[in-house]
Design an enzyme around this catalytic site. Structure first.
Site, PDB file in Angstrom:
ATOM      1  N   LYS A  61       0.841  -1.216   0.000  1.00  0.00           N
ATOM      2  CA  LYS A  61       0.000   0.000   0.000  1.00  0.00           C
ATOM      3  C   LYS A  61       0.869   1.256   0.000  1.00  0.00           C
ATOM      4  O   LYS A  61       0.689   2.149  -0.817  1.00  0.00           O
ATOM      5  CB  LYS A  61      -0.927   0.023   1.241  1.00  0.00           C
ATOM      6  N   ARG A  89     -10.212   0.678   8.033  1.00  0.00           N
ATOM      7  CA  ARG A  89      -9.775  -0.664   8.395  1.00  0.00           C
ATOM      8  C   ARG A  89     -10.833  -1.440   9.158  1.00  0.00           C
ATOM      9  O   ARG A  89     -10.600  -2.591   9.518  1.00  0.00           O
ATOM     10  CB  ARG A  89      -8.559  -0.546   9.307  1.00  0.00           C
ATOM     11  N   ARG A  91      11.808  -5.650   5.479  1.00  0.00           N
ATOM     12  CA  ARG A  91      11.543  -4.241   5.158  1.00  0.00           C
ATOM     13  C   ARG A  91      12.388  -3.280   5.993  1.00  0.00           C
ATOM     14  O   ARG A  91      12.589  -3.474   7.190  1.00  0.00           O
ATOM     15  CB  ARG A  91      10.061  -3.931   5.403  1.00  0.00           C
ATOM     16  N   ARG A 150      10.657  -1.367  11.466  1.00  0.00           N
ATOM     17  CA  ARG A 150       9.544  -1.039  12.352  1.00  0.00           C
ATOM     18  C   ARG A 150       9.455  -2.035  13.505  1.00  0.00           C
ATOM     19  O   ARG A 150       9.686  -3.222  13.321  1.00  0.00           O
ATOM     20  CB  ARG A 150       8.230  -1.055  11.547  1.00  0.00           C
TER      21      ARG A 150
HETATM   22  P1  AP5 Z   1       4.815  -1.636   1.981  1.00  0.00           P
HETATM   23  O1  AP5 Z   1       4.480  -0.814   0.792  1.00  0.00           O
HETATM   24  O2  AP5 Z   1       5.567  -1.005   3.086  1.00  0.00           O
HETATM   25  O3  AP5 Z   1       3.504  -2.404   2.517  1.00  0.00           O
HETATM   26  P2  AP5 Z   1       2.188  -1.834   3.221  1.00  0.00           P
HETATM   27  O4  AP5 Z   1       1.011  -2.448   2.540  1.00  0.00           O
HETATM   28  O5  AP5 Z   1       2.224  -0.353   3.317  1.00  0.00           O
HETATM   29  O6  AP5 Z   1       2.339  -2.553   4.629  1.00  0.00           O
HETATM   30  P3  AP5 Z   1       2.286  -1.966   6.125  1.00  0.00           P
HETATM   31  O7  AP5 Z   1       3.044  -2.927   6.984  1.00  0.00           O
HETATM   32  O8  AP5 Z   1       2.679  -0.542   6.157  1.00  0.00           O
HETATM   33  O9  AP5 Z   1       0.781  -2.114   6.399  1.00  0.00           O
HETATM   34  P4  AP5 Z   1       0.087  -2.118   7.759  1.00  0.00           P
HETATM   35  O10 AP5 Z   1      -1.299  -2.044   7.281  1.00  0.00           O
HETATM   36  O11 AP5 Z   1       0.388  -3.237   8.647  1.00  0.00           O
HETATM   37  O12 AP5 Z   1       0.759  -0.885   8.529  1.00  0.00           O
HETATM   38  P5  AP5 Z   1       0.252   0.583   8.842  1.00  0.00           P
HETATM   39  O13 AP5 Z   1       1.423   1.456   8.934  1.00  0.00           O
HETATM   40  O14 AP5 Z   1      -0.857   0.966   7.947  1.00  0.00           O
HETATM   41  O15 AP5 Z   1       5.634  -2.917   1.438  1.00  0.00           O
HETATM   42  C1  AP5 Z   1       6.079  -3.926   2.337  1.00  0.00           C
HETATM   43  C2  AP5 Z   1       7.462  -4.446   1.904  1.00  0.00           C
HETATM   44  O16 AP5 Z   1       7.317  -5.134   0.660  1.00  0.00           O
HETATM   45  C3  AP5 Z   1       8.511  -3.349   1.652  1.00  0.00           C
HETATM   46  O17 AP5 Z   1       9.742  -3.813   2.097  1.00  0.00           O
HETATM   47  C4  AP5 Z   1       8.504  -3.165   0.120  1.00  0.00           C
HETATM   48  O18 AP5 Z   1       9.761  -2.752  -0.352  1.00  0.00           O
HETATM   49  C5  AP5 Z   1       8.155  -4.582  -0.350  1.00  0.00           C
HETATM   50  N1  AP5 Z   1       7.361  -4.600  -1.599  1.00  0.00           N
HETATM   51  C6  AP5 Z   1       6.336  -3.762  -1.949  1.00  0.00           C
HETATM   52  N2  AP5 Z   1       5.843  -4.100  -3.157  1.00  0.00           N
HETATM   53  C7  AP5 Z   1       6.548  -5.191  -3.571  1.00  0.00           C
HETATM   54  C8  AP5 Z   1       6.503  -5.994  -4.759  1.00  0.00           C
HETATM   55  N3  AP5 Z   1       5.635  -5.773  -5.753  1.00  0.00           N
HETATM   56  N4  AP5 Z   1       7.375  -7.033  -4.844  1.00  0.00           N
HETATM   57  C9  AP5 Z   1       8.267  -7.274  -3.846  1.00  0.00           C
HETATM   58  N5  AP5 Z   1       8.361  -6.548  -2.716  1.00  0.00           N
HETATM   59  C10 AP5 Z   1       7.518  -5.515  -2.578  1.00  0.00           C
HETATM   60  O19 AP5 Z   1      -0.375   0.388  10.295  1.00  0.00           O
HETATM   61  C11 AP5 Z   1       0.430   0.113  11.412  1.00  0.00           C
HETATM   62  C12 AP5 Z   1      -0.414   0.073  12.670  1.00  0.00           C
HETATM   63  O20 AP5 Z   1      -1.018   1.366  12.890  1.00  0.00           O
HETATM   64  C13 AP5 Z   1      -1.594  -0.899  12.657  1.00  0.00           C
HETATM   65  O21 AP5 Z   1      -1.208  -2.198  13.023  1.00  0.00           O
HETATM   66  C14 AP5 Z   1      -2.536  -0.241  13.668  1.00  0.00           C
HETATM   67  O22 AP5 Z   1      -2.112  -0.509  14.976  1.00  0.00           O
HETATM   68  C15 AP5 Z   1      -2.338   1.242  13.393  1.00  0.00           C
HETATM   69  N6  AP5 Z   1      -3.283   1.749  12.388  1.00  0.00           N
HETATM   70  C16 AP5 Z   1      -2.986   2.291  11.175  1.00  0.00           C
HETATM   71  N7  AP5 Z   1      -4.107   2.632  10.516  1.00  0.00           N
HETATM   72  C17 AP5 Z   1      -5.137   2.303  11.320  1.00  0.00           C
HETATM   73  C18 AP5 Z   1      -6.547   2.386  11.186  1.00  0.00           C
HETATM   74  N8  AP5 Z   1      -7.139   2.884  10.082  1.00  0.00           N
HETATM   75  N9  AP5 Z   1      -7.319   1.959  12.222  1.00  0.00           N
HETATM   76  C19 AP5 Z   1      -6.757   1.486  13.353  1.00  0.00           C
HETATM   77  N10 AP5 Z   1      -5.434   1.338  13.533  1.00  0.00           N
HETATM   78  C20 AP5 Z   1      -4.625   1.752  12.523  1.00  0.00           C
HETATM   79 MG    MG Z   2       2.454   1.020   4.898  1.00  0.00          MG
END
Ligand code: AP5
Ligand code: MG
Ligand code: ZN
Length: 220
Positions: free
Chosen positions: A13, A88, A127, A160
């Site tokens: 994402k 979410r 990552r 992270r």
């Molecule tokens: P990356 O692009 O970083 O993946 P992502 O989908 O952004 O994954 P996240 O871990 O950021 O998602 P998340 O939903 O757990 O975390 P968030 O910060 O939103 O890519 C991942 C890896 O893959 C990278 O190393 C990249 O280089 C590689 N990659 C990408 N594309 C590729 C490809 N095509 N081929 C190969 N490799 C590839 O949330 C964190 C926390 O915040 C949550 O757990 C929760 O506690 C809180 N939070 C955030 N939003 C909310 C919400 N709306 N409601 C409640 N709590 C929330």
């Molecule tokens: Mg992310």
């Protein structure tokens, strides 16, 4: 234009939203990045969010919704936004629809980036993220030119705290229990396109761009 990127942790994402927001001249709003920023600043919001994030659980809806609605009301969001990691839960999706409807607006597209679990685990385990500009790297799939340093801004790369095996497992569980129902919600209202998130990043990006432009005459 309001676009939602839906996908499990590690689906890509953040990787895709940053690039596509530039292409489409939209703001990239990631609730996870906002919470991490609040933690870094040591605000009350940051401390509260940390309790949940370190366990891999969702921050409560009322906190998250209030933060997001305030953020998208700012001037840099006037041309539209890509929402990365929000909504979410069904309650968040309904709150967003309601808030947009009040301004006679609505979500245009939802892109569900689908990646198998085994691949998600590999991606998160390798990552590294830039402390300054949040660009994600991967030690195998997309390594930085110099180890530990961001190609774009020379910022320091870090892993992270929630990218450790136990917490990754919990985040995936939470995704399937609490966020996956949104796939059905946005399919029923005709907004969702599923995109295979595996393969070259540039190829995935093209598929997402096609999904966003699909069937929208006049949209460039
Ligand atoms: P990356 O692009 O970083 O993946 P992502 O989908 O952004 O994954 P996240 O871990 O950021 O998602 P998340 O939903 O757990 O975390 P968030 O910060 O939103 O890519 C991942 C890896 O893959 C990278 O190393 C990249 O280089 C590689 N990659 C990408 N594309 C590729 C490809 N095509 N081929 C190969 N490799 C590839 O949330 C964190 C926390 O915040 C949550 O757990 C929760 O506690 C809180 N939070 C955030 N939003 C909310 C919400 N709306 N409601 C409640 N709590 C929330
Ligand atoms: Mg992310
Ligand atoms: Zn950087």
């Amino acid at each position: 234009m309001y676009v939602v990127f839906l996908g499990a942790p590690g689906a890509g994402k953040g990787t895709q939203a940053a690039e596509i927001a530039k292409d489409l001249k939209l703001a990239h709003i990631a609730t996870g990045d906002m919470f991490r920023d609040a933690q870094k600043k040591g605000t009350t919001l940051g401390l509260k969010a940390k309790e949940y994030m370190e366990k891999g659980q969702l921050v409560p809806d009322e906190i998250t919704v209030a933060m997001l609605l305030e953020r998208i009301s700012r001037p840099d969001c006037a041309q539209g936004v890509i929402l990365d990691g929000f909504p979410r839960t069904l309650a968040q999706a309904e709150a967003l629809d309601k808030a947009l409807a009040k301004q006679k607006k609505a979500i245009d597209d939802v892109v569900y980036i689908k990646v198998p679990d085994a691949e998600l685990i590999k991606r998160l385990g390798g990552r590294w993220i830039c402390r300054k500009c949040q660009t994600p790297y991967h030690e195998v799939n997309s390594p930085p030119k110099a180890k530990g340093v961001c190609d774009k801004c020379d910022g320091e790369l870090y892993q992270r705290a929630d990218d450790v095996p136990g917490t990754i497992k919990e985040r995936l569980k939470v995704f399937f229990a609490q966020t996956a129902p949104l796939i059905d919600y946005y399919t029923k209202n005709g907004k969702l396109t599923e995109v295979n998130g595996q393969g070259e990043m540039a190829a995935v990006r093209k598929k997402i761009l096609d999904a966003v432009k699909k069937g929208k005459p006049g949209r460039k």
